[in-house]
Design an enzyme around this catalytic site. Sequence first.
Site, PDB file in Angstrom:
ATOM      1  N   MET A 245       0.820  -1.212   0.000  1.00  0.00           N
ATOM      2  CA  MET A 245       0.000   0.000   0.000  1.00  0.00           C
ATOM      3  C   MET A 245       0.852   1.260   0.000  1.00  0.00           C
ATOM      4  SD  MET A 245      -1.271   0.623   3.905  1.00  0.00           S
ATOM      5  CE  MET A 245      -1.652   2.321   3.475  1.00  0.00           C
ATOM      6  N   CYS A 246       0.242   2.363  -0.437  1.00  0.00           N
ATOM      7  CA  CYS A 246       0.875   3.683  -0.384  1.00  0.00           C
ATOM      8  C   CYS A 246      -0.235   4.708  -0.192  1.00  0.00           C
ATOM      9  CB  CYS A 246       1.698   3.940  -1.644  1.00  0.00           C
ATOM     10  SG  CYS A 246       0.719   4.063  -3.147  1.00  0.00           S
ATOM     11  N   ARG A 247      -0.040   5.913  -0.692  1.00  0.00           N
ATOM     12  CA  ARG A 247      -1.043   6.965  -0.523  1.00  0.00           C
ATOM     13  C   ARG A 247      -2.213   6.779  -1.485  1.00  0.00           C
ATOM     14  NH1 ARG A 247      -1.795  12.340  -2.691  1.00  0.00           N
ATOM     15  NH2 ARG A 247      -2.915  13.626  -1.175  1.00  0.00           N
TER      16      ARG A 247
END
Length: 104
Positions: A61-63
């Site tokens: 995951m990231c932003r």
Amino acid sequence: MKEISVQELKEKLDNGEDFQLVDVREDFEYETSNLGGTLIPLGGILIETDKIAKDKPVVIMCRSGKRSAAAVMQLEAQGFSNLYNLQGGILAWKAAIDPTINVY
């Protein structure tokens, strides 16, 4: 590339499923808000592959889902086949699951 929605991730968390969550954002982003995953910033993802499970599903995951998609592509090129990109990242988590989480 396999992907997972924030709703599917929440189900995995709620059900106590055995998987690894890896957050590829930077330290300051993780400090602002996180879902409890292992922090491995994208720039060091190939150096720290030993921290990524090979024997169970791994959600990256990231932003917004862009950096995590790049991480999945880099890791799949190294032989990983158990990876899922979190669609929409923590922004989607805020929109659909937890509107109180801090994002920037």
